[in-house]
Design a protein around this motif. Structure first.
Motif, PDB file in Angstrom:
ATOM      1  N   ASP A   1      -0.336  -6.745  -9.310  1.00 21.47           N
ATOM      2  CA  ASP A   1      -0.310  -7.520  -8.136  1.00 21.47           C
ATOM      3  C   ASP A   1      -0.476  -6.753  -6.862  1.00 21.47           C
ATOM      4  O   ASP A   1      -0.195  -5.588  -7.048  1.00 21.47           O
ATOM      5  N   ASN A   2      -0.633  -7.368  -5.582  1.00 15.49           N
ATOM      6  CA  ASN A   2      -0.754  -6.488  -4.664  1.00 15.49           C
ATOM      7  C   ASN A   2       0.632  -6.156  -4.063  1.00 15.49           C
ATOM      8  O   ASN A   2       0.918  -5.539  -2.822  1.00 15.49           O
ATOM      9  N   GLU A   3       1.748  -6.574  -4.455  1.00 18.45           N
ATOM     10  CA  GLU A   3       2.988  -6.344  -4.022  1.00 18.45           C
ATOM     11  C   GLU A   3       3.615  -4.935  -4.709  1.00 18.45           C
ATOM     12  O   GLU A   3       4.316  -4.156  -4.151  1.00 18.45           O
ATOM     13  N   SER A   4       2.999  -4.557  -5.716  1.00 20.90           N
ATOM     14  CA  SER A   4       3.201  -3.258  -6.765  1.00 20.90           C
ATOM     15  C   SER A   4       2.754  -2.183  -6.048  1.00 20.90           C
ATOM     16  O   SER A   4       1.455  -2.294  -5.157  1.00 20.90           O
TER      17      SER A   4
END
Lengths: 402, 476
Positions: free
Chosen positions: B392-395
């Motif tokens: 995901d884009n938080e990682s």
């Protein structure tokens, strides 16, 4: 510490440089602020691994190298139609607003000690201004250094939907003795849908200490391609950088170097993906002979908002001598998962099989090795779209071969 | 094999890895770190003077050394409060030297290990268990046939007393000196427990030797020391596994591992670590490999709040080989900074590094590695491969390799790729009847296959289970 060069610099000297160029007040202010900041600034970052620093910039004796008021250069500026290629005093006179808008907006004038020094002291400056919709090939800048130190600054502004190809050659004139210091800062702004190619061929005398920063911003759909060939100098510390700020913009950074004797090249390629659908391609190839040493750092930084990023990096080093050393650190920093990225680095020597193949066909070993080195550079040279630059580079490489 | 899997299926995975025990400690040092603390530890263990001296020297170095803070992109260590970590706790059992057999263990400790599935592992493949509950080996079991061969596998405290000469020569001298880094120095001052393995010349230990470590006491550090000496032509596989319950205060784990690989010997060191999500895992692991020897590091890093771990190998003799296989999984709030270091100091040495990382829910993984080829190490070759998978884009996922090549007759290659989990792959599996979660788990299981296939079955199962646990319900 040798970094105390600024102790001998005065505001009057900076004032004098600025006056001679007839600069406006804001530019003088910028210079003086950079001079002030020297007190607290660090040297540019270099890589450290356990027990060693890859390049030691502190060891240089800047005090004897830097002579702020004694500078001499020969500049050939070849204009293409519709493009303004101006010496600094002319740029100040004709495009003051362009300078005010962009000067220091790409390269922070105080990013590190050597950049701030350059900001305070530069006297050789060039503006390349490409108005909207103009297509220009063959802008040429030839810098010949004829003094102990030279601080060079170049600003490239390409307006919307324009395109320009710039070729800069850096070399040393006849009448300079002893160690020299060359400092060059290049800022490039590629507007919407603009295309900028900036090729630089550094062939300074081999007692020159060379520090250069080239950095650019891309707007939507813009393309910014850098080519940097490093052949000359005793020590080179360069960084070529692109911030991809506009959606669908692209940047390619091509590097070639050939080090011999005790040359030391510390080369950086850096790209920041900060918008959507951006593409970057970093390609560097270098050959090392004798006791030469190369240090390479390539950074691909993918930001949080950089959806659909493509980013590639390749670095290959060929070692011709057992006394040479090649250090490499390709880095990937990924903060958006919608990314296709890769990097690779290799170090090796001329393959014995290739040598055998050539010698078994009657080519003597020396010529065989030379052919293989020329072949090794081929993939990089093919990336160089500027014919003249490619031919120059080929010539310099050939000249260096044994 | 199947009984293992059956057992694992029966056990609720959550319950298997996260549970807490009532503490009953016979002995605790005062929180804080002073010369007095170090003296007390040493005295309590009846150590010879030379060990006390080494501890005090390490303490001195620890106090002088700065925290590592200037590495690009490193985990934040500012929350570590070394002053409030109890460095030494001994579990309350009658026998000082550990239990003779499983039945002799206190029920509480038996229960702890039951949940980790140790008895099953024992039935199947264990050749000896060194189980670390808090800071001391309390259970050791050794097959007789090895004793006849002269293989020694005992806890480190015992080794200091019983095998003084060999320990004195190898303990934090040539391999990991306390001066290596701040946490190695800390470890040298307050180390406690761990395993000692000695394999004599020409002996092959067919079964893996295993040890489990646990932390079970709030605000407590673990500083176990593992020393493996494998003489000429010997072969041994050592496995260390960790799985710690969750706590609310910060724990520090700072172990030390030293491996000596003799001529033509072969050592494999495998770890699956799953420290709880509030632990700082700052280990120093290093191997020295003599001519024609082989060292293999296999590690899975799952847990911890922050990990900084770079197993390193010094290829000292001609023809020495080093292989690293690492996998890191970072979930929410985790920062796993791991990699490998290899020094090629002799001709004809080879190394391969294969690193895989997975990050999701804002987790951060970083590969940081160094390959150094010294002048004179000709005909050496190294290849480094890093792959990262992001959910995901938080990682975030970074790769920072460093290569220092001072020799021209070499073959060096590094490559890395980063990608997100492929929609096409997921679609392919879904169209064949798997649901989204299962499809992603299967892709991850395939991605880490190179690691799991190196591990004995119960560890492979455990690793897969742990990853399942990490992914459960939080995908999509």
């Amino acid at each position: 510490m040798s970094t105390q060069v600024h102790a001998n610099l005065t505001e009057e000297q900076v004032q004098q440089i600025s006056d001679e160029l007839d600069e406006p007040e804001w530019l003088l202010e910028t210079r003086l602020e950079a001079l002030d900041a020297l007190e607290d600034l660090e040297m540019p970052d270099v890589i450290r691994t356990p027990g060693r620093q890859w390049t030691n910039l502190d060891a240089l004796d800047y005090e004897t190298l830097v002579d702020p008021l004694e500078w001499e250069q020969e500049k050939d500026r070849v204009e293409a139609e519709g493009v303004d290629v101006l010496a600094w005093d002319e740029a100040v006179e004709q495009h003051g607003d362009v300078l005010e808008e962009h000067f220091g907006s790409v390269v922070d004038p105080q990013r590190d000690y050597l950049t701030a020094l350059s900001t305070a002291l530069f006297s050789a400056g060039t503006l390349v201004y490409v108005p909207e919709g103009v297509d220009a090939e063959d802008v040429k800048i030839r810098t010949t250094m004829n003094s102990r130190s030279l601080f060079n600054y170049t600003l490239v502004v390409a307006e919307e939907s324009s395109s320009v190809t710039i070729l800069e050659r850096q070399s040393t004139g006849e009448n300079v003795e002893g160690d020299q210091y060359y400092s060059g800062v290049v800022e490039a702004v590629a507007g919407e849908n603009a295309s900028v190619q900036y090729g630089a061929l550094q062939n300074l005398a081999e007692d020159t200490y060379n520090f250069q920063v080239k950095r650019g911003h891309t707007d939507q759909y813009a393309t910014l391609d850098w080519i940097e060939g490093n052949i000359g100098s005793r020590l080179t510390k360069t960084s070529v950088e692109t911030r991809l700020l506009g959606d669908s913009s692209e940047s390619q950074i091509v590097g070639a170097f050939f080090g011999h004797e005790d040359q030391h090249f510390d080369l950086g390629s850096r790209v920041w993906h900060e918008a959507e659908h951006t593409t970057a391609d970093l390609v560097t190839r270098g050959v090392l002979d004798d006791e030469a040493r190369s240090v390479y750092e390539g950074v691909q930084d993918v930001g949080r908002d950089a959806w659909d990023t493509n980013s590639y990096q390749r670095e290959n080093t060929l070692m011709l001598s057992d006394d040479s050393e090649a250090d490499a650190s390709p880095k990937l920093i990924i903060n958006n998962h919608d990314t296709e990225a890769s990097h690779s680095a290799t170090v090796g020597q001329v393959s014995e099989e290739d040598m055998f193949y050539m010698t078994s066909r009657g080519v003597d070993p020396e010529s065989a090795e030379n052919m293989l080195v020329e072949g090794f550079f081929r993939p990089v040279l093919e990336e160089v779209a500027v014919d003249e630059l490619r031919e120059d580079l080929e010539e310099l490489i050939a000249a260096r071969l044994r | 094999m199947s009984s293992d899997q059956d057992h694992l299926k029966e056990t609720d995975t959550e319950a298997r890895f996260e549970f807490k025990k009532e503490e009953s400690s016979a002995f605790e040092t005062e929180a804080g770190l002073t010369e007095e603390t170090v003296r007390v530890i040493s005295e309590d263990k009846d150590e010879p003077d030379w060990m006390l001296e080494r501890r005090l020297r390490a303490l001195e170095q620890f106090q002088q050394m700065p925290m590592p803070t200037d590495w690009p992109g490193q985990p934040d260590l500012s929350e570590i409060d070394i002053e409030n970590i109890v460095p030494y706790i001994r579990p309350d059992i009658e026998t000082r030297g550990g239990a003779e057999s499983w039945e002799d263990l206190p029920e509480e400790i038996q229960d702890t290990f039951d949940k980790l599935g140790i008895p099953e592992a024992e039935k199947n493949a264990l050749s000896g268990v060194g189980a670390q509950y808090e800071s001391e080996i309390v259970y050791q079991n050794m097959q007789e046939q090895w004793e006849e061969k002269g293989v020694i596998f005992c806890d480190m405290d015992e080794a200091v007393r019983e095998h003084e000469e060999i320990v004195k020569e190898h303990f934090m001298t040539k391999c990991v000196p306390p001066s290596d880094n701040k946490f190695a120095a800390l470890h040298g001052a307050v180390w406690s427990g761990g395993s000692f393995v000695y394999v004599p010349e020409d002996v092959t230990v067919e079964m893996p030797i295993q040890a489990y470590f646990r932390m079970n006491s709030e605000g407590m550090g673990q500083f176990e020391h593992t020393l493996i000496v494998a003489e000429e032509n010997s072969e041994v596989h050592y496995i260390e596994g960790c799985s710690a319950p969750q706590y609310a205060t910060h724990n520090l784990h700072s172990g030390g591992v030293e491996v000596f690989v003799g001529e033509n010997a072969h050592v494999q060191y495998s770890t699956v670590q799953n420290w709880s999500k509030n632990t700082y895992n700052l280990n120093t692991k290093r191997a020295i490999v003599e001519a024609d020897g082989t060292m293999e590091w296999v590690s899975g890093s799952m847990g911890s709040k922050a990990t900084m771990l770079y197993p390193s190998t010094v290829l000292k003799g001609p023809g020495a080989t080093d292989n690293h296989i690492t996998i890191a999984f970072a979930g929410e709030g985790q920062n796993i900074d791991t990699g490998a270091k290899v020094y090629h100091n002799a001709p004809d040495t080879k190394s391969t590094i294969e690193s895989k990382s997975i990050s999701k829910d804002g987790g951060r993984t970083n590969y940081r590695g160094l390959v150094h080829i010294s002048d004179g190490a000709e005909d050496s070759s190294t290849s480094v491969e890093c792959d990262a998978l992001m959910f995901d884009n938080e990682s975030t996922s970074d790769t920072m390799p460093y290569m220092e090549i001072q020799e021209n007759k070499v073959d060096v290659a590094h490559e890395a790729t980063v990608g997100k989990i492929g929609d096409e792959d997921v679609f392919y599996l879904q169209s064949r009847g798997l649901d989204d979660d299962d499809a992603k788990q299967m892709i991850v299981a395939g991605f880490i296959e190179p690691i799991t296939e190196e591990l004995p079955i119960e560890y492979a199962v455990e690793l897969n289970r742990l990853i399942e646990l990490e992914m459960e319900g939080s995908l999509g």
